[in-house]
Design an enzyme around this catalytic site. Structure first.
Site, short mmCIF file in Angstrom:
data_model
loop_
_atom_site.label_atom_id
_atom_site.label_comp_id
_atom_site.label_asym_id
_atom_site.label_seq_id
_atom_site.Cartn_x
_atom_site.Cartn_y
_atom_site.Cartn_z
CE LYS A 131 24.61 30.39 121.67
NZ LYS A 131 25.58 31.50 121.51
CB ALA A 144 32.20 38.49 127.19
#
Length: 340
Positions: free
Chosen positions: A192, A141
């Site tokens: 992941k 982000a």
């Protein structure tokens, strides 16, 4: 749909804020929903999200609100960017208010515990017959809001969803690729997170580049092994939503999961680490969920098993590492089916 769309982003964390800011900058009527009224009013007034993305000015066209119903009214696209633990609750709350023809997008990377459902599958259960997509990839982000060059993947079985999301999100610095394997793209984003904890631990122990390369490769093998057994396309894991997201999350301390692993590798307890980090680290919950599923299906996932032993069974990290390195040595690559 016209060129300027009405878009609601549900979830005022770092990723929800970053993508809402991009959409607003692209000229769309964008609403960012936050659960807390005081926080929403403060962010709206100050044009900043100081809790998650301090120091970054939000686009003037971005409307921040705590009114869930108003945020999705007449929306062309509704995006859910809330933690996986609260995903179903938010989906259920918003379901009666989503416009009939709206596209619903998930950006949440996680798996629901008891059901082993991914977020888009929860949307199917809670929303019924709507067009659904998943946005996933190697996307921090902080770098998105800094306008760093970034690639992501929109996955959907509907061409109209892919085209719309590309129109809404794509910019000079944010490129959106397409994939029809929604399940594989979403599963890659969830899995992941586990391996970021593993590589964070390795870094804390002073392991070098050889170790990092081995861990990344074996992590990709484990992810692909489970995903294909569950019905995903193994080729998806060679793209941005697979190996791309894995590399990013496993090599940067911007990753919350990597930081969790690093702190545990330095001797902190899991409870202490989670308290200090202050944000959701999806990988911790995912370890338990995936370990149970792998055991149930008989899928060989030694890194997941070893991490579970460290986090939840009280085993010493070096003892687990020694066990992994001295275990039976399998083939590196199955020439018929890929990495083993």
């Amino acid at each position: 749909m016209t060129n300027s769309l009405r878009v609601a982003v549900l979830g005022g964390g770092s990723f929800g804020t970053a993508i809402a800011n991009i959409i607003a900058a692209n000229g769309h009527h964008t609403y960012l929903w936050m659960r807390d009224e005081d926080r929403a009013e403060k962010c709206q007034f100050e044009r900043e999200n100081p809790e998650y993305l301090p120091g970054y000015k939000l686009n003037d066209n971005l409307e921040i609100t705590s009114d869930l119903v108003a945020s999705v009214a007449d929306a062309d696209v509704v995006t859910l960017s809330v933690p996986s633990q609260s995903f179903r609750e938010v989906a259920r709350r918003v379901a009666p208010h989503i416009p009939e023809n709206a596209i619903v997008l998930s950006t949440t990377k996680g798996i629901e515990g008891e059901s082993f459902l991914l977020m888009s599958q929860i949307l199917e259960q809670e929303l019924g017959n709507v067009r659904i997509g998943v946005l996933s990839g190697p996307n921090f982000a902080k770098e998105i809001i800094q306008n760093q060059f970034t690639g992501s993947v929109i996955a959907s079985e509907h061409d109209s969803v892919i085209q719309c999301i590309q129109q809404v999100f794509a910019s000079k610095t944010f490129r959106i690729y397409a994939n029809t394997d929604r399940y594989g793209v979403e599963l890659g984003g969830a899995l992941k997170n586990i391996y970021a904890i593993v590589t964070g631990m390795a870094a804390a122990l002073g392991c070098g580049s050889n170790t990092q390369a081995m861990l990344l490769t074996r992590s990709l093998a484990e992810m692909t092994r489970l995903a294909t057994a569950l019905g995903a396309n193994g080729m998806t894991f060679l793209g941005l939503a697979g190996v791309g997201d894995l590399i990013l999350t496993c090599t940067s301390d911007l990753s919350r999961n990597y930081r969790v692993g690093y702190a545990i590798g330095k001797g902190e307890s899991l409870a202490q680490v989670l308290d200090n980090i202050g944000q959701v680290a999806e990988g911790v919950n995912t370890v338990k969920i995936v370990k149970d599923k792998a055991d149930e299906m008989g899928i060989y996932m030694p890194l997941v098993t070893g991490l579970h032993e460290v986090l939840f069974e009280g085993k010493d990290i070096l003892e687990v590492v020694t066990g992994l390195m001295t275990g039976a040595m399998a083939s590196d690559v199955d020439m018929q089916g890929g990495v083993q």
